[in-house]
Design a protein around this motif. Structure first.
Motif, short mmCIF file in Angstrom:
data_model
loop_
_atom_site.label_atom_id
_atom_site.label_comp_id
_atom_site.label_asym_id
_atom_site.label_seq_id
_atom_site.Cartn_x
_atom_site.Cartn_y
_atom_site.Cartn_z
N ASN A 51 -2.13 14.11 -2.19
CA ASN A 51 -2.10 14.28 -0.56
C ASN A 51 -0.49 13.48 -0.41
OD1 ASN A 51 -3.35 14.94 1.17
ND2 ASN A 51 -4.53 13.80 1.36
N LEU A 52 -0.11 14.65 0.47
CA LEU A 52 1.52 13.18 0.98
C LEU A 52 1.41 13.12 1.97
CD1 LEU A 52 4.46 13.66 0.83
CD2 LEU A 52 4.71 15.92 1.30
N SER A 53 0.12 14.05 3.20
CA SER A 53 0.40 13.12 3.89
C SER A 53 -0.39 11.26 4.07
CB SER A 53 -0.79 13.67 4.87
OG SER A 53 -2.35 14.19 4.12
N ASN B 239 0.64 -1.34 0.09
CA ASN B 239 -0.15 -0.20 -0.33
C ASN B 239 0.58 1.59 -0.27
OD1 ASN B 239 -1.99 1.86 0.62
ND2 ASN B 239 -2.20 1.50 2.18
N SER B 240 1.47 1.30 0.64
CA SER B 240 2.94 2.27 0.61
C SER B 240 3.53 3.01 -0.40
CB SER B 240 3.84 2.28 2.12
OG SER B 240 4.86 3.00 1.88
N GLN B 241 4.40 1.14 -1.14
CA GLN B 241 4.78 1.80 -2.14
C GLN B 241 3.52 2.15 -3.25
OE1 GLN B 241 6.64 -1.87 -3.01
NE2 GLN B 241 8.12 -1.73 -1.67
N THR B 242 2.55 1.63 -3.35
CA THR B 242 1.76 1.99 -4.66
C THR B 242 1.32 3.41 -3.93
OG1 THR B 242 0.55 0.01 -4.38
CG2 THR B 242 -0.73 1.84 -5.14
N ASN C 151 1.60 6.72 -7.12
CA ASN C 151 0.56 7.36 -7.86
C ASN C 151 1.26 8.66 -7.05
OD1 ASN C 151 -0.79 5.80 -7.87
ND2 ASN C 151 -1.54 5.52 -6.04
N LEU C 152 1.33 9.01 -6.15
CA LEU C 152 2.20 10.45 -5.59
C LEU C 152 3.45 11.32 -6.59
CD1 LEU C 152 2.12 12.73 -3.61
CD2 LEU C 152 3.48 11.81 -2.44
N LEU C 153 4.30 10.23 -7.15
CA LEU C 153 5.32 10.66 -8.01
C LEU C 153 4.51 10.10 -9.22
CD1 LEU C 153 7.75 8.14 -6.61
CD2 LEU C 153 8.10 10.81 -6.82
N THR C 154 3.67 10.07 -10.04
CA THR C 154 2.91 10.17 -10.92
C THR C 154 2.14 11.31 -11.30
OG1 THR C 154 1.79 8.17 -10.96
CG2 THR C 154 3.50 7.71 -11.38
#
Length: 96
Positions: free
Chosen positions: A59-61, A44-47, A51-54
């Motif tokens: 939502n960074l938090s 989940n963390s990697q996904t 998603n944040l990088l792409t």
């Protein structure tokens, strides 16, 4: 009347089935549950990080929270393993 040895397979199976019937969890079940929880949190963390990088999620938090959950799950799994190893070493060092 048949007398069985202390380490016989049927006696071990009977003890395991009695433990499972009483609702108690085996140590291997607890450890495998902890590893499965770590894997789920890590995935989940990697996904969320991808998603944040792409740019799919902004939502960074949420990404930081899921990363910390994965870290805590890993620390819990390692702590359980370390306690089990300490107990095993202590048992092996006992004099009979």
């Amino acid at each position: 009347m048949e007398i069985q040895g202390i380490g016989s397979a049927s006696a071990i199976q009977a003890a395991q089935s009695a433990t499972q019937k009483s609702g108690e969890k085996q140590f291997s079940d607890i450890l495998s549950d902890a590893v499965a929880q770590y894997r789920a949190e890590n995935t989940n963390s990697q996904t969320q990080g991808l998603n944040l990088l792409t740019g799919e999620s902004g939502n960074l938090s949420d990404v930081m929270i899921s990363g910390e959950k994965a870290k805590i799950a890993l620390n819990l799994t390692v702590a359980i393993r370390n306690k089990a190893m300490e107990a095993y070493k202590e048992i092996m060092n006992m004099q009979v």
